[in-house]
Design a protein around this motif. Sequence first.
Motif, short mmCIF file in Angstrom:
data_model
loop_
_atom_site.label_atom_id
_atom_site.label_comp_id
_atom_site.label_asym_id
_atom_site.label_seq_id
_atom_site.Cartn_x
_atom_site.Cartn_y
_atom_site.Cartn_z
N GLU A 157 0.84 -1.20 0.00
CA GLU A 157 0.00 0.00 0.00
C GLU A 157 0.87 1.24 0.00
O GLU A 157 1.84 1.33 0.76
N VAL A 158 0.55 2.20 -0.86
CA VAL A 158 1.40 3.39 -1.05
C VAL A 158 0.65 4.69 -0.84
O VAL A 158 1.13 5.76 -1.22
N ASP A 159 -0.55 4.64 -0.24
CA ASP A 159 -1.32 5.87 -0.03
C ASP A 159 -0.51 6.92 0.71
O ASP A 159 -0.51 8.11 0.33
N HIS A 160 0.16 6.51 1.79
CA HIS A 160 0.90 7.48 2.61
C HIS A 160 1.96 8.19 1.78
O HIS A 160 2.13 9.41 1.88
N MET A 161 2.66 7.46 0.95
CA MET A 161 3.71 8.03 0.10
C MET A 161 3.14 9.08 -0.85
O MET A 161 3.70 10.17 -1.02
N ILE A 162 1.99 8.77 -1.45
CA ILE A 162 1.38 9.71 -2.41
C ILE A 162 0.76 10.90 -1.69
O ILE A 162 0.88 12.05 -2.15
N LEU A 163 0.09 10.66 -0.57
CA LEU A 163 -0.55 11.76 0.15
C LEU A 163 0.49 12.74 0.67
O LEU A 163 0.23 13.96 0.73
N LYS A 164 1.65 12.26 1.05
CA LYS A 164 2.72 13.16 1.47
C LYS A 164 3.16 14.04 0.31
O LYS A 164 3.40 15.23 0.46
N GLN A 165 3.26 13.46 -0.88
CA GLN A 165 3.59 14.23 -2.08
C GLN A 165 2.55 15.31 -2.34
O GLN A 165 2.89 16.44 -2.70
N ARG A 166 1.27 14.98 -2.12
CA ARG A 166 0.19 15.92 -2.41
C ARG A 166 0.05 17.02 -1.38
O ARG A 166 -0.61 18.03 -1.64
N SER A 167 0.62 16.86 -0.19
CA SER A 167 0.35 17.80 0.90
C SER A 167 0.95 19.18 0.68
O SER A 167 0.45 20.17 1.21
N ILE A 168 2.03 19.27 -0.10
CA ILE A 168 2.65 20.56 -0.41
C ILE A 168 2.19 20.97 -1.80
O ILE A 168 2.39 20.26 -2.77
N LYS A 169 1.58 22.14 -1.88
CA LYS A 169 0.98 22.57 -3.14
C LYS A 169 1.96 23.40 -3.97
O LYS A 169 2.74 24.20 -3.45
N SER A 170 1.90 23.20 -5.28
CA SER A 170 2.73 23.97 -6.22
C SER A 170 2.11 25.34 -6.44
O SER A 170 0.94 25.58 -6.10
N PRO A 171 2.85 26.27 -7.04
CA PRO A 171 2.27 27.59 -7.35
C PRO A 171 1.01 27.49 -8.21
O PRO A 171 0.05 28.23 -7.99
N GLN A 172 1.01 26.58 -9.20
CA GLN A 172 -0.18 26.43 -10.04
C GLN A 172 -1.35 25.88 -9.23
O GLN A 172 -2.50 26.34 -9.38
N GLU A 173 -1.10 24.93 -8.37
CA GLU A 173 -2.17 24.39 -7.52
C GLU A 173 -2.75 25.48 -6.64
O GLU A 173 -3.97 25.57 -6.47
N ILE A 174 -1.89 26.29 -6.05
CA ILE A 174 -2.38 27.34 -5.14
C ILE A 174 -3.27 28.33 -5.88
O ILE A 174 -4.32 28.74 -5.38
N LYS A 175 -2.88 28.69 -7.11
CA LYS A 175 -3.72 29.60 -7.89
C LYS A 175 -5.11 28.98 -8.15
O LYS A 175 -6.14 29.66 -8.07
N VAL A 176 -5.13 27.70 -8.48
CA VAL A 176 -6.39 27.01 -8.74
C VAL A 176 -7.24 26.94 -7.46
O VAL A 176 -8.45 27.18 -7.48
N ILE A 177 -6.60 26.63 -6.33
CA ILE A 177 -7.34 26.55 -5.06
C ILE A 177 -7.85 27.92 -4.65
O ILE A 177 -8.98 28.05 -4.16
N GLU A 178 -7.06 28.95 -4.84
CA GLU A 178 -7.52 30.31 -4.55
C GLU A 178 -8.78 30.63 -5.34
O GLU A 178 -9.74 31.23 -4.83
N HIS A 179 -8.80 30.20 -6.61
CA HIS A 179 -9.99 30.43 -7.44
C HIS A 179 -11.18 29.64 -6.92
O HIS A 179 -12.32 30.14 -6.88
N ALA A 180 -10.93 28.40 -6.48
CA ALA A 180 -12.01 27.59 -5.91
C ALA A 180 -12.61 28.27 -4.69
O ALA A 180 -13.84 28.23 -4.48
N TYR A 181 -11.77 28.90 -3.87
CA TYR A 181 -12.29 29.60 -2.69
C TYR A 181 -13.05 30.86 -3.07
O TYR A 181 -14.01 31.23 -2.38
N LYS A 182 -12.65 31.53 -4.14
CA LYS A 182 -13.43 32.67 -4.60
C LYS A 182 -14.82 32.23 -5.03
O LYS A 182 -15.83 32.91 -4.77
N ILE A 183 -14.89 31.07 -5.69
CA ILE A 183 -16.19 30.53 -6.08
C ILE A 183 -17.01 30.19 -4.84
O ILE A 183 -18.21 30.50 -4.75
N ALA A 184 -16.36 29.55 -3.85
CA ALA A 184 -17.07 29.19 -2.61
C ALA A 184 -17.56 30.44 -1.88
O ALA A 184 -18.68 30.46 -1.34
N GLU A 185 -16.74 31.48 -1.88
CA GLU A 185 -17.14 32.74 -1.23
C GLU A 185 -18.40 33.31 -1.86
O GLU A 185 -19.32 33.73 -1.15
N ARG A 186 -18.45 33.29 -3.19
CA ARG A 186 -19.65 33.78 -3.87
C ARG A 186 -20.85 32.91 -3.56
O ARG A 186 -21.99 33.38 -3.45
#
Length: 395
Positions: A157-186
Motif C-alpha cells: 500500500e502506497v497511499d501514505h507516500m502519495i498523500l505526502k507528495q500531495r500535501s505541499i501545493k505547487s504555485p499552479q495548484e495554489i492559484k487554482v485553489i484560490e480560485h475555488a475559494y473565490k467561487i465558494a465565497e460567492r
Amino acid sequence: MKYQFIPKIEEQEFKERRRILRSLMEKKEIDVVIAYADDKATFGQQFSRYYFNYQPHFEPCCIIIPMNQKSFIVTGPESEEFVYKNSYCSEVKIADVFTHPNEEYPFHKIQSFTEILLQFLNEKKLKKIRVGIAGSEMLPFKYWQKINDIDFVDIIEVDHMILKQRSIKSPQEIKVIEHAYKIAERGIKKGIEVVQKDVSEREIAAEIEYEMRKLGSEGMGIDTIIGSGKNNTHPILTRTTSRTVKDGDHVLLTIAPRYQGYHGAIGRVVAIGQINENISRSYEIALRAQEEVIKNMSPGKKGFELDTIARDVCISGNLGSYFAYSGIHSVGVCEFEPPIMTSWNKVEITQNMVLSIDIPLFFLDWGGLRIEDGFKITNSGNVPLQNLSKNIFYK
C-alpha cells in the motif's frame, strides 16, 4: 464577479508529478503503482485527477504508473475516447473487470488485469513484481480480488507516500485553489442572500450551486449542506431536505465547490429572527477557537498542537464534549484530505500547505454548527483564502 484569468494546471506539472512518484517508487523498489478512481464526488477522482487530470464518469478506472514504461489508464470500453479527450493520458487499456456484465463491445480489445500486469513481469524477467496500490479503501472487492489473486504480484500500500507528495501545493495548484475559494465565497454570499423564512433548504442549495456553476464550478466535493433548525443541524452530516426555514431557526451553510479538480470549503451560520441564546454563545466560542488556531498556524507547528489549541478553547467554554472531530485538515483534490491535524498527529506545518480550519460543535440540545475557512501557509504564518464576515448573519 468576473475574473481577469481562469487558472489551470499545465500538462508539464502532471508529468513532473509522475516523475516524482517514480523517484519515490525507486527508493521503495516498487515496479508499478496502481491507483483506483471513480466518479464518487468526495474521494473518487483524487488519484486520476492528480496524475492525469482525468475525472472518471460512469466507468471506474485504475491509473497505472510503471517504473520504466509509459503510464496509462485502465478503464471500461465506453471511456476510451473520453479519456483521450478529457485528460493528459495518451494511452488507454480496457480491462474486463470494468466492462458492463450485460453489454458487449466488439470493437475493443479487452484484457484481464493479469494480461496487463504481465508485461511488467516480462520486462523485469523476474518471478514477481512489487505493485504499489493506492486507494485500496475505495477499491471494490471484485477489482481487489482480480489484482490480489495474481500469483506473480506482491502488493504494497502506497497511499501514505502519495498523500505526502500531495500535501505541499505547487504555485499552479495554489492559484487554482484560490480560485475555488473565490467561487465558494460567492456561493456562501448567495446563500446568505436567499435564506429567509418559508424558503426550503433545497431552494437555497439550488441558488448557491447555480451561482457557483456560473463561476466555473464543475461540481461539489461534498453535497451542499443546508441544515436548518435543531434536527437538521444536530448530526455532523445532514442531507439538504425540502424542510422550509422557520422563525427562530439557525441555518448551517457548508459548501465545497470543485474547480479544476480542487476545492474550496466554507461554513457559515444564518439566523432567522430571534434564536436560542445558546446558539449565539456556542458560535462565539467556535469563532474564538478558530481565531486562536489562525494566530498559531505557521511553519514548524505540529498538527496535534493546532488541534489542542482549538479543543482547549471549546473545553474552557464547556463545549469540549461537543467538539465532534478533528477539523483542521488539508484541502486539495479532496475537500478533506491528509494531513489531518488530530490530537496525535506530529506532522509539521510547512509553507505552501493549504489548510481548512473547521470548528465543529454538534449533538447539542439545540442542534449544531460549524465555522470553516481555508488558509494558505506562508513562510511566516498564513493568509485567508476568502474575505467574508465571520459573524452570524441575522435575517
